[in-house]
Scaffold this motif. Structure first.
Motif, PDB file in Angstrom:
ATOM      1  N   UNK A 228       0.581  -2.375  -7.534  1.00 24.09           N
ATOM      2  CA  UNK A 228      -0.552  -2.120  -6.645  1.00 24.09           C
ATOM      3  C   UNK A 228      -0.293  -3.015  -5.450  1.00 24.09           C
ATOM      4  N   UNK A 229       0.188  -4.052  -5.486  1.00 21.81           N
ATOM      5  CA  UNK A 229       0.550  -4.680  -4.189  1.00 21.81           C
ATOM      6  C   UNK A 229       1.637  -4.161  -3.225  1.00 21.81           C
ATOM      7  N   UNK A 230       2.698  -3.217  -4.076  1.00 22.91           N
ATOM      8  CA  UNK A 230       3.234  -2.426  -2.812  1.00 22.91           C
ATOM      9  C   UNK A 230       2.827  -1.250  -2.190  1.00 22.91           C
ATOM     10  N   UNK A 231       1.807  -0.880  -2.879  1.00 21.93           N
ATOM     11  CA  UNK A 231       1.088   0.635  -2.232  1.00 21.93           C
ATOM     12  C   UNK A 231       0.350   0.182  -1.274  1.00 21.93           C
ATOM     13  N   UNK A 232      -0.735  -1.418  -1.437  1.00 19.18           N
ATOM     14  CA  UNK A 232      -1.037  -1.233  -0.738  1.00 19.18           C
ATOM     15  C   UNK A 232      -0.640  -1.731   0.705  1.00 19.18           C
TER      16      UNK A 232
END
Length: 322
Positions: A228-232
């Protein structure tokens, strides 16, 4: 390599033709030789392979433990163990089969001068592109990571740009305040692309002796936990890159075709596979089939039609003003 323009999985990345949007990430496949020993593995399942991080001189790496499994992820602190640029260029590169896939060098260093020199050595080689890992500590500035300081990030990119005409991919760290602002500075300094993101910093503790399990005390967290962090971060960087035509390799926790599709929609042109390879070395073929099925289901001719197609919501403020 043969032309791949008719394949729905083919992508164009910095003028390079990738057979698929999948990239095997640095540190996960050695110098490309580790996975050739796995029965059923094919380099053709990946559009490119990022080689292990290379420094000017050989490095033994950190003391053990270097790897520790965590819930939905893995901590690693290898310490850039590698044989040095001389051996990589003279002995390792000649053994690689450049007819099956593209190979991307990964440059690491503890000074701007080291980054520049290693990049220069790779410039005169059959490597297709060069990735610079700016998450390394700057020994001249007290150990702060190059990638956590926008000014130092830009200086590394500028130095490496002087040393090569090959496509330059800057690997951005999530361990910074403003990744989009850093990306903007790197674009102005001459980067051609980004890899987003590098690992998050984390720790694991042995409660019996009350000491860190990782020999280096802390390590980089990868795997599904960071997705989720990487997607953002990918989407934040994409919003800076889209007007400049700068492509992104999105990475962080990809384990299936659905994950890849999310990263493409968020703004990535290609997607890196890393930790998943440790438990399923043949995962790329399965992911490629899943992507093909999605394209057919949505009547899309090319995976490149997905990049940056995220439709953001327009959230309304709550009536209470909170």
């Amino acid at each position: 390599m043969t032309s791949t323009t008719d394949s729905p999985l083919a992508v164009e990345f910095c003028g390079l033709d990738f057979t698929t949007p999948l990239v095997l990430l640095s540190g996960c496949v050695g110098f490309g030789e580790e996975y050739t020993r796995v029965k059923g593995f094919s380099n053709r399942d990946a559009g490119a392979i990022c080689l292990k991080g290379t420094t000017l001189k050989p490095r033994l790496g950190n003391q053990p433990h270097r790897i520790y499994e965590t819930p939905d992820g893995m901590l690693n602190a290898i310490g850039l163990q590698n044989p040095g640029i001389d051996k990589v260029v003279r002995e390792i590169l000649p053994t690689l089969d450049f007819s099956e896939t593209l190979f991307i060098a990964n440059v690491s260093g503890s000074s701007i001068e080291e980054y520049e020199e290693v990049t220069r050595r790779f410039d005169n080689s059959p490597i297709s592109a060069i990735e610079i890992n700016i998450s390394c500590p700057n020994v001249k500035e007290g150990g702060i990571a190059f990638g956590n300081d926008p000014a130092m990030s830009a200086k590394v990119v500028e130095a490496c740009r002087r040393a090569t005409n090959k496509p330059l991919i800057t690997k951005l760290s999530p361990n910074q305040t403003d990744i989009a602002g850093n990306a903007k500075g790197c674009i102005e300094a001459g980067t051609d692309a980004f890899a987003v993101i590098n690992t998050l910093m984390g720790m694991a503790i042995n409660i019996e002796n009350r000491s860190p399990i990782i020999g280096n005390n802390q390590g980089g967290l990868s795997g599904p936990a960071i997705k989720p962090v990487a997607l953002l971060k990918v989407h934040q960087v994409y919003r800076v890159c889209r007007d400049h035509g700068i492509p992104i390799i999105g990475q962080g926790g990809i384990t299936c075709a659905e994950d890849v599709l999310e990263f493409l929609i968020a703004g990535a042109t290609a997607v890196g596979i890393g930790t998943a390879l440790f438990y399923d070395p043949l995962i790329c073929g399965k992911i490629n089939q899943g992507i093909k099925s999605y394209l057919e289901r949505h009547e899309l001719q090319s995976v490149m039609q997905l990049t940056g197609t995220l439709r953001l919501n327009s959230p309304k403020l709550p009536r209470c003003g909170c």
